[in-house]
Design an enzyme around this catalytic site. Structure first.
Site, mmCIF file in Angstrom:
data_model
loop_
_atom_site.group_PDB
_atom_site.id
_atom_site.type_symbol
_atom_site.label_atom_id
_atom_site.label_comp_id
_atom_site.label_asym_id
_atom_site.label_seq_id
_atom_site.Cartn_x
_atom_site.Cartn_y
_atom_site.Cartn_z
ATOM 1 N N CYS A 117 1.016 -8.976 0.894
ATOM 2 C CA CYS A 117 2.437 -8.733 1.071
ATOM 3 C C CYS A 117 2.856 -9.384 2.373
ATOM 4 O O CYS A 117 2.029 -10.009 3.035
ATOM 5 C CB CYS A 117 2.754 -7.243 1.055
ATOM 6 S SG CYS A 117 2.139 -6.363 2.456
ATOM 7 N N ARG A 122 -4.133 -7.357 2.995
ATOM 8 C CA ARG A 122 -4.285 -6.032 2.389
ATOM 9 C C ARG A 122 -5.349 -5.963 1.272
ATOM 10 O O ARG A 122 -5.045 -5.701 0.102
ATOM 11 C CB ARG A 122 -2.932 -5.507 1.936
ATOM 12 C CG ARG A 122 -1.902 -5.737 3.025
ATOM 13 C CD ARG A 122 -0.753 -4.840 3.007
ATOM 14 N NE ARG A 122 -1.003 -3.467 3.365
ATOM 15 C CZ ARG A 122 -0.060 -2.538 3.309
ATOM 16 N NH1 ARG A 122 1.129 -2.848 2.895
ATOM 17 N NH2 ARG A 122 -0.326 -1.308 3.670
ATOM 18 N N ILE A 124 -8.796 -4.432 -0.829
ATOM 19 C CA ILE A 124 -9.099 -3.066 -1.278
ATOM 20 C C ILE A 124 -10.607 -2.819 -1.387
ATOM 21 O O ILE A 124 -11.042 -1.917 -2.088
ATOM 22 C CB ILE A 124 -8.401 -2.723 -2.620
ATOM 23 C CG1 ILE A 124 -8.825 -3.686 -3.743
ATOM 24 C CG2 ILE A 124 -6.898 -2.714 -2.486
ATOM 25 C CD1 ILE A 124 -8.539 -3.113 -5.116
ATOM 26 N N ILE A 327 -3.882 -5.001 13.672
ATOM 27 C CA ILE A 327 -4.176 -4.481 12.324
ATOM 28 C C ILE A 327 -3.856 -5.510 11.227
ATOM 29 O O ILE A 327 -4.639 -5.691 10.306
ATOM 30 C CB ILE A 327 -3.389 -3.163 12.045
ATOM 31 C CG1 ILE A 327 -3.503 -2.185 13.228
ATOM 32 C CG2 ILE A 327 -3.804 -2.520 10.723
ATOM 33 C CD1 ILE A 327 -4.787 -1.438 13.379
HETATM 34 C C1 EPZ Z 1 -1.280 2.639 5.833
HETATM 35 O O1 EPZ Z 1 -1.557 1.472 5.046
HETATM 36 C C2 EPZ Z 1 0.218 2.788 5.841
HETATM 37 N N1 EPZ Z 1 0.684 2.920 4.471
HETATM 38 C C3 EPZ Z 1 0.859 1.568 6.495
HETATM 39 O O2 EPZ Z 1 2.252 1.778 6.569
HETATM 40 C C4 EPZ Z 1 0.284 1.400 7.906
HETATM 41 O O3 EPZ Z 1 0.792 0.214 8.454
HETATM 42 C C5 EPZ Z 1 -1.242 1.345 7.849
HETATM 43 O O4 EPZ Z 1 -1.760 2.503 7.151
HETATM 44 C C6 EPZ Z 1 -1.890 1.305 9.219
HETATM 45 O O5 EPZ Z 1 -1.503 2.417 9.964
HETATM 46 C C7 EPZ Z 1 0.581 4.078 3.831
HETATM 47 O O6 EPZ Z 1 0.095 5.076 4.342
HETATM 48 C C8 EPZ Z 1 1.119 4.119 2.460
HETATM 49 P P1 EPZ Z 1 -5.128 0.436 6.160
HETATM 50 P P2 EPZ Z 1 -3.010 1.177 4.512
HETATM 51 O O7 EPZ Z 1 -5.963 0.455 4.924
HETATM 52 O O8 EPZ Z 1 -3.759 2.425 4.336
HETATM 53 C C9 EPZ Z 1 -7.885 -3.426 6.433
HETATM 54 C C10 EPZ Z 1 4.491 1.240 6.227
HETATM 55 O O9 EPZ Z 1 5.234 0.385 6.751
HETATM 56 N N2 EPZ Z 1 -8.451 -3.030 5.128
HETATM 57 O O10 EPZ Z 1 -5.300 1.519 7.149
HETATM 58 O O11 EPZ Z 1 -2.829 0.268 3.339
HETATM 59 C C11 EPZ Z 1 -6.434 -3.888 6.313
HETATM 60 O O12 EPZ Z 1 -6.353 -5.234 5.917
HETATM 61 C C12 EPZ Z 1 3.091 0.880 5.831
HETATM 62 O O13 EPZ Z 1 4.854 2.405 5.988
HETATM 63 C C13 EPZ Z 1 -9.547 -3.700 4.627
HETATM 64 O O14 EPZ Z 1 -10.065 -4.630 5.235
HETATM 65 O O15 EPZ Z 1 -3.605 0.367 5.711
HETATM 66 C C14 EPZ Z 1 -5.904 -3.630 7.685
HETATM 67 O O16 EPZ Z 1 -6.239 -4.709 8.528
HETATM 68 C C15 EPZ Z 1 2.832 -0.567 5.946
HETATM 69 N N3 EPZ Z 1 -10.050 -3.325 3.418
HETATM 70 C C16 EPZ Z 1 -6.688 -2.409 8.147
HETATM 71 O O17 EPZ Z 1 -7.807 -2.302 7.264
HETATM 72 C C17 EPZ Z 1 -9.500 -2.316 2.691
HETATM 73 O O18 EPZ Z 1 -10.013 -2.037 1.592
HETATM 74 C C18 EPZ Z 1 -5.910 -1.123 8.107
HETATM 75 O O19 EPZ Z 1 -5.287 -0.980 6.852
HETATM 76 C C19 EPZ Z 1 -8.402 -1.636 3.209
HETATM 77 C C20 EPZ Z 1 -7.895 -2.003 4.426
#
Ligand code: EPZ
Length: 417
Positions: A117, A122, A124, A327
């Site tokens: 996005c 992002r 998984i 992040i």
């Molecule tokens: C949550 O996203 C929030 N969304 C995001 O808010 C927020 O920016 C983010 O946490 C960080 O605080 C929700 O709660 C719905 P992560 P999430 O998995 O869980 C990497 C908003 O604006 N990663 O904590 O999807 C990833 O690329 C949104 O409200 C992997 O490598 O974020 C990132 O660099 C945007 N592999 C880091 O971890 C994975 O399988 C943190 O992402 C998953 C993540």
């Protein structure tokens, strides 16, 4: 498509209410699918992402009733469909948290790759590795994942990346898994603690949520219950930045000040006074602010979701500051428009910008790329001289409930057209 027309440069004044946290409510909606009994969710923000989540859940079979403003009743006595509607799931990254309850209740879940996005890649992998650790089989074909498990088996896992939704998903999976699940290197966000408290009130046995290690003693079924959404710390923080950037006195009601420690510490360091009350904070207008650099971090560090509003604030502070977004790799692109508004920003690389202030901002026509950058543009437009038009307000509506109405009450000249 609606837009906001904003006439900036006015001092704001008064009190503004914070709504329930989108990123807490969305997880409670998913958690409601872990039980066949009714779940009532209160204080949910009336935002687009919550409506999409409700729609997605209904498409699986459960009933979702919008009882009144902020209150939803979900009954997941049956989950007939194990496949997430790809149209909605692709738009709503948070839909990934539904995978755990669907898998635990039906033995199977099929979902599309949520895709990248505007803020970055992002991936998984954390989810896929987690489900595999719990004994599930994962097949990836034609852009869809199919995960199957007759029963999930408790396991020990260490997340290689700290992930908010990854931690929440594995907590939910562990709640209905057989035996003990130990999660290490967990995210510690308050929304995770709140989710675990709710699940415990429904009969789950989860310890350590809000710390790096979470232990879950699985059970065969959970009861229904009631969830009260915690206040949105990102919304509260955005209002605090708006107050500081526009030199306004604003009292921010309905928030949890201890969730805002890193932000309040930073504002104080910049020379902004913040009065703290039990469930509100007041930002006091200050004539001079000094620039302070920041690195975004997992909670309790400075949140990535406040990086954009902070960057606007730094354009109004004296001196030079480095903003290091650790992040996401795509979350600084929005600053191009801020530069066109007059900000003095040097993009060093995809993760770092240098901001020199103070600079006067000028109104412009801008496109909102995502919800947090959209909110940052609203703040910039309110601080700028002249008129701004912010297009694609849908993005802002995804996370902020009727923001223009609340901003008008503190004197902002903003209208939706
Ligand atoms: C949550 O996203 C929030 N969304 C995001 O808010 C927020 O920016 C983010 O946490 C960080 O605080 C929700 O709660 C719905 P992560 P999430 O998995 O869980 C990497 C908003 O604006 N990663 O904590 O999807 C990833 O690329 C949104 O409200 C992997 O490598 O974020 C990132 O660099 C945007 N592999 C880091 O971890 C994975 O399988 C943190 O992402 C998953 C993540």
């Amino acid at each position: 498509m609606s837009k906001f027309v904003i006439n900036g440069g006015k001092k704001l004044n008064g009190e503004i209410e914070v709504r329930g946290a989108k990123n807490a409510a969305l997880k409670a909606f998913a958690a409601a699918l872990l039980t066949a009994e009714p779940v009532t969710i209160k204080n949910a923000p009336e935002v687009e992402d919550v409506s999409r989540m409700a729609e997605l859940i209904k498409s699986l079979g459960p009933t979702v009733k919008h009882v009144r403003r902020g209150e939803y009743r979900i009954v997941a006595d049956k989950i007939n469909i194990s496949k997430l509607d790809p149209e909605i799931a692709k738009k709503l990254r948070a839909s990934i948290v539904l995978t755990a309850p669907i898998l635990a209740r039906t033995g199977k879940v099929i979902f599309p790759h949520p895709g990248g996005c505007v803020i970055g890649e992002r991936p998984i992998d954390v989810f896929i590795d987690g489900f595999k650790s719990l004994g599930a089989k994962v097949v990836q074909k034609d852009g869809f994942y199919t995960i199957t498990a007759k029963t999930l088996k408790g396991a020990k896992m260490i997340f290689h990346n700290v992930s908010v939704t990854g931690t929440e998903t594995m907590i939910m999976a562990g709640a209905l898994a057989k035996g003990m699940t130990i999660l290490k290197n967990c995210a510690c966000e308050p929304e995770i603690e709140s989710l675990a408290e709710f699940l415990n009130s429904c009969g789950a046995s989860i310890e350590g949520a809000g710390t790096y290690t979470v232990t879950i003693n699985g059970t065969t079924s959970l009861r229904g219950g009631e969830y009260k959404t915690i206040p949105d710390r990102i919304e509260a923080g955005s209002f605090a930045m708006l107050a500081a950037a526009s030199g306004s006195n604003i009292r921010i009601n309905n928030c949890q000040p201890n969730h805002l420690d890193s932000l309040i510490g930073l504002l104080n360091k910049m020379g902004v006074r913040v009065k703290i009350y039990p469930d509100s904070i007041e930002v006091v207008a200050s004539r001079r602010m000094g620039a302070v650099g920041v690195k975004t971090r997992e909670y309790p560090g400075f949140p990535t979701d406040l990086q954009a509003p902070l960057s606007v604030l730094l354009t109004q502070a004296e001196g030079q500051a480095l903003v290091h977004e650790t992040i996401y790799e795509g979350r600084l692109a929005w600053t191009e428009e801020l530069k066109r508004m007059g900000a003095n920003i040097l993009n060093l690389d995809p993760h770092r910008i240098e901001i020199r202030g103070p600079t006067k901002l000028r109104g412009r026509e801008i496109e909102s790329p995502d919800l947090r950058a959209g909110m940052a543009y609203v703040i910039a437009a309110l601080c700028a001289e002249g008129q701004s038009t912010i297009n694609n307000v849908y993005q802002i509506d995804r996370g902020y409930e009727k923001i223009e109405e609340r901003l008008k009450k503190i004197g902002a000249d903003i209208r939706r057209v």
